[in-house]
Design a protein around this motif. Structure first.
Motif, mmCIF file in Angstrom:
data_model
loop_
_atom_site.group_PDB
_atom_site.id
_atom_site.type_symbol
_atom_site.label_atom_id
_atom_site.label_comp_id
_atom_site.label_asym_id
_atom_site.label_seq_id
_atom_site.Cartn_x
_atom_site.Cartn_y
_atom_site.Cartn_z
ATOM 1 N N UNK A 10 0.672 -1.612 -0.278
ATOM 2 C CA UNK A 10 0.084 -0.167 -0.127
ATOM 3 C C UNK A 10 0.996 1.431 0.101
ATOM 4 N N UNK A 11 1.831 1.512 0.910
ATOM 5 C CA UNK A 11 2.605 2.497 0.733
ATOM 6 C C UNK A 11 3.799 3.217 -0.159
ATOM 7 N N UNK A 12 3.468 1.944 -1.165
ATOM 8 C CA UNK A 12 4.725 1.567 -2.807
ATOM 9 C C UNK A 12 3.588 2.218 -3.175
ATOM 10 N N UNK A 13 2.394 1.988 -3.628
ATOM 11 C CA UNK A 13 1.087 2.044 -4.557
ATOM 12 C C UNK A 13 0.895 3.803 -4.048
ATOM 13 N N UNK A 14 1.170 3.821 -2.851
ATOM 14 C CA UNK A 14 0.346 5.175 -2.411
ATOM 15 C C UNK A 14 1.744 6.469 -2.627
ATOM 16 N N UNK B 283 3.931 5.977 -5.753
ATOM 17 C CA UNK B 283 3.630 6.249 -6.885
ATOM 18 C C UNK B 283 2.688 7.069 -7.582
ATOM 19 N N UNK B 284 1.757 7.641 -6.725
ATOM 20 C CA UNK B 284 0.729 7.384 -7.343
ATOM 21 C C UNK B 284 0.440 8.874 -6.697
ATOM 22 N N UNK B 285 1.521 9.270 -5.850
ATOM 23 C CA UNK B 285 1.342 10.653 -5.123
ATOM 24 C C UNK B 285 0.504 10.836 -4.539
ATOM 25 N N UNK B 286 -0.166 9.851 -3.532
ATOM 26 C CA UNK B 286 -1.997 9.995 -2.968
ATOM 27 C C UNK B 286 -1.387 9.489 -1.298
ATOM 28 N N UNK B 287 -2.224 9.877 -0.500
ATOM 29 C CA UNK B 287 -2.091 9.392 1.084
ATOM 30 C C UNK B 287 -2.400 8.051 0.866
ATOM 31 N N UNK B 288 -2.274 7.665 2.089
ATOM 32 C CA UNK B 288 -1.673 5.874 1.772
ATOM 33 C C UNK B 288 -3.858 5.283 2.158
ATOM 34 N N UNK B 289 -4.153 6.305 3.068
ATOM 35 C CA UNK B 289 -5.603 5.828 3.057
ATOM 36 C C UNK B 289 -5.964 6.510 1.289
ATOM 37 N N UNK B 290 -6.054 7.324 1.183
ATOM 38 C CA UNK B 290 -6.738 6.984 -0.636
ATOM 39 C C UNK B 290 -6.248 6.353 -1.829
ATOM 40 N N UNK B 291 -5.087 5.444 -1.513
ATOM 41 C CA UNK B 291 -4.692 4.987 -2.438
ATOM 42 C C UNK B 291 -5.581 3.399 -2.286
ATOM 43 N N UNK B 292 -5.912 3.105 -0.627
ATOM 44 C CA UNK B 292 -6.991 2.190 -0.803
ATOM 45 C C UNK B 292 -8.182 2.234 -1.145
ATOM 46 N N UNK B 293 -8.457 3.223 -0.696
ATOM 47 C CA UNK B 293 -10.084 3.001 -1.496
ATOM 48 C C UNK B 293 -9.924 3.358 -2.910
ATOM 49 N N UNK B 294 -9.292 4.623 -3.277
ATOM 50 C CA UNK B 294 -9.098 3.714 -5.201
ATOM 51 C C UNK B 294 -9.318 2.735 -6.030
ATOM 52 N N UNK B 295 -8.094 1.731 -4.973
ATOM 53 C CA UNK B 295 -8.220 0.579 -5.367
ATOM 54 C C UNK B 295 -9.554 -0.387 -4.941
ATOM 55 N N UNK C 76 -11.760 -2.503 -18.442
ATOM 56 C CA UNK C 76 -11.107 -1.991 -19.036
ATOM 57 C C UNK C 76 -9.780 -1.125 -17.476
ATOM 58 N N UNK C 77 -11.108 -1.352 -16.777
ATOM 59 C CA UNK C 77 -10.266 0.135 -16.108
ATOM 60 C C UNK C 77 -10.197 0.073 -14.525
ATOM 61 N N UNK C 78 -10.485 -2.177 -14.363
ATOM 62 C CA UNK C 78 -10.309 -2.627 -12.835
ATOM 63 C C UNK C 78 -8.450 -2.877 -12.785
ATOM 64 N N UNK C 79 -8.298 -2.590 -11.615
ATOM 65 C CA UNK C 79 -6.896 -3.204 -11.332
ATOM 66 C C UNK C 79 -6.651 -4.081 -12.419
ATOM 67 N N UNK C 80 -4.886 -4.166 -13.032
ATOM 68 C CA UNK C 80 -4.658 -5.520 -13.260
ATOM 69 C C UNK C 80 -3.913 -6.445 -12.121
ATOM 70 N N UNK C 81 -3.725 -7.796 -12.772
ATOM 71 C CA UNK C 81 -3.755 -9.259 -11.789
ATOM 72 C C UNK C 81 -2.511 -9.198 -11.624
#
Length: 578
Positions: free
Chosen positions: A208-212, A214-226, A236-241
């Motif tokens: 989660x920390x790496x995802x946030x 890489x996308x310059x987002x907070x940890x909570x926003x990275x979790x909710x967006x995923x 076409x919009x779901x996260x990749x496998x």
């Protein structure tokens, strides 16, 4: 002035009322002394990692930098000790974490309050820099601290563990409420992500920390967006496998769903006292799930929920009384850019104000006297699986690369096996295998036995002249019996065979052995005849072999000698004749 606790409350209350003048967001939360110390430990560990060291730091170094940081931010004379080498980097990392998580510490509140006081708010400052330094350092006497926040000194080890567990439990409650007010608070998310257990351990938090990052987002926003992309996104919009967060879909969905339930309670209940009570009880139900009533975690959760409900009701009554004294039930609405519930789907304005007052009071609690309990990795277990140490959670787990050091002998042998040519596998041949011809020896025999490769390896060497002459003389004389010599091919065959026993026996025994073998096994007799008449032998060898085994007195006809067989024809004809 009153006690120091009352003056600190006045400073924070003034800051909260006028914070829109100095801050961009009214949802900015405040870190108390303990929160500041935890963030400083993370900043120092991050600097150590940048310099090639491990993501950890000694407690003595944290306390030394802690004192230097407070004096530096309060513009007081620095200590007599030498300045730390990486202090500027540590200070930069500390301030960056505060800005990224939309939080401030008590020293920042004091500096902003001075700016507000200069403008028009208050004629004098309630707290001096020396007093704030002594409060944050834990040197202030108990009579000057806030009344409800003085920790009692336990008299036994059991009470010590219970007190530490209760402090950790209260921190988790306030972290959940803080996420409702300030969703950018990464420290609050770290404390609540896996409490209660959602199978989101250290590796999940690292992803989660790496995802946030890489996308310059907070940890909570990275979790909710995923989670929203999983739930609502199309093909076409779901996260990749290959997304690392795919492994934690269930745990992240449970976390987001729980916070959605809290948001619904916050938006649907207008009364702040009732709404705050429902929020606390919802958190309590999640924390005590799976624990018996006699468990310490269950007891600490019950006591903390009761205390927080009472505190929320008191704060609501105070705010109502203040509003009545001003002659209005609700404060005038500010511009939309500074609204409390700006850019949120839910959020009761009055309830959020009560929660912010609750969190501000928690930030004014005195610091923990035992720093080792606060910063060490031996934290109370609240989720049933592991502790809640912030330093351990933010440290990336060690990943095995498979390049662990092996003995040099094993590495050399594995490299040699890799470079050695592979042995060609022998194929299953048909019944006409006698017509095939092996081209050469296997390569592994040449590699494994290099000494034999230097010797002549001719399968059918040319016969010697003396041996051939002796055989011809014996065969041409009619009176002489057939005596196999040691130089004859038949003798060579018997020496190669495992049935032949050279124990000094006479020629007669050898001859009888051959006769028994030929009478008992016709196949072997044919093979021996074929061997003697093989076309692979040189011409001299063929003549010698035929003449050495023919019976005495019998001559070879010229017609049969002229008849020649092609390669493999003799053996193939003998095979079908049988």
């Amino acid at each position: 002035m009153g006690h120091l606790g009352d003056r600190l409350k006045l400073m924070v209350k003034t800051f909260r009322r006028e914070s829109h003048r100095v801050l961009d967001s009214e949802r900015t939360t405040i870190h108390g002394a303990d929160g500041m110390l935890m963030l400083l430990q993370l900043a120092m560990a991050e600097v150590n990692k940048q310099h090639g060291r491990e993501f950890k730091v000694d407690l003595s170094d944290v306390l030394m930098v802690w004192k230097y940081l407070l004096l530096d931010k309060l513009h007081l004379p620095p200590p007599s000790s030498a300045r730390l080498e990486n202090y500027d980097l540590i200070r930069e990392a500390y301030e960056s974490f505060l800005k990224r998580s939309n939080t401030v510490d008590l020293v920042d509140v004091f500096s902003m309050y001075k700016q507000l006081r200069i403008l028009h708010v208050d004629p004098e400052e309630p707290v001096s820099p020396i007093q704030l330094f002594e409060f944050l350092s834990g040197k202030m006497e108990s009579m000057d601290l806030p009344e409800s926040s003085v920790p009692s000194t336990p008299s036994s080890k059991a009470r010590t563990c219970s007190s530490q567990l209760k402090v950790a439990m209260r921190r988790v409650y306030c972290s959940y409420l803080s996420l409702l007010v300030n969703s950018k608070n990464d420290l609050a998310l770290a404390l609540t992500l896996d409490v209660p257990s959602r199978s989101l351990g250290q590796q999940a938090f690292t992803d989660i920390k790496h995802a946030g990052h890489n996308s310059t987002m907070s940890l909570f926003l990275a979790v909710t967006s995923f989670v929203r992309a999983i739930q609502l996104g199309g093909k076409g919009y779901a996260p990749a496998e290959s997304d690392p967060l795919r492994k934690y879909v269930k745990g992240l969905s449970d976390f987001v769903q729980f916070l959605d339930n809290l948001e619904e309670i916050l938006g649907e209940t207008p009364d702040p006292s009732v709404c705050g009570g429902r929020l606390v009880m919802a958190i309590r139900s999640a924390l005590v799930k799976g624990h018996s009533s006699a468990d310490q975690v269950h007891t600490a959760a019950e006591e903390t929920a009761k205390e927080l409900k009472e505190r929320i009701s008191q704060l609501h009554q105070v705010q109502k009384q203040t509003a009545n004294e001003r002659g209005t039930q609700i404060s005038p609405a500010r511009p939309k850019a500074h609204a409390v519930n700006h850019a949120t789907a839910y959020g009761g304005r009055d309830t959020v104000k009560v929660l912010m007052a609750l969190l501000d009071g928690e930030a004014l609690n005195p610091p923990c006297q035992n720093k080792a309990e606060l910063l060490s990795e031996d934290q109370p277990v609240l989720n049933g699986t592991e502790g809640t140490c912030i330093l351990t959670l933010f440290r990336s787990p060690e990943v095995t690369t498979g390049s662990s050091p092996e003995p040099l002998r094993n590495r050399v042998q594995s490299r040699a096996d890799l470079l050695k040519p592979k042995v060609r596998d022998r194929v299953v041949r048909s019944q006409f295998a006698c017509t095939y011809r092996d081209e050469e020896l296997p390569l592994n025999r040449v590699l494994e036995f290099p000494s034999t490769s230097q010797l002549p390896t001719c399968v059918h060497p040319a016969p010697k002249t003396q041996t051939t002459t002796a055989v011809d003389e014996e065969d041409c004389s009619p009176d002489s019996p057939a005596k196999p010599t040691s130089k004859s091919p038949g003798a060579a065959l018997r020496q190669k065979s495992g049935n032949a026993q050279n124990t000094g026996a006479g020629h007669g025994k050898r001859t009888s052995h051959i006769r028994v073998q030929s009478n008992g096994n016709k196949r072997k007799q044919v093979d021996s005849e074929q061997y003697e008449g093989s076309e692979n032998e040189p011409p001299e060898k063929k003549q010698m072999s035929k003449m050495s085994v023919k019976p005495p007195g019998r001559r070879v006809s010229k017609a049969s000698s002229k008849k020649k067989l092609i390669a493999g024809q003799g053996k193939l004809t003998s095979f079908f004749r049988v």
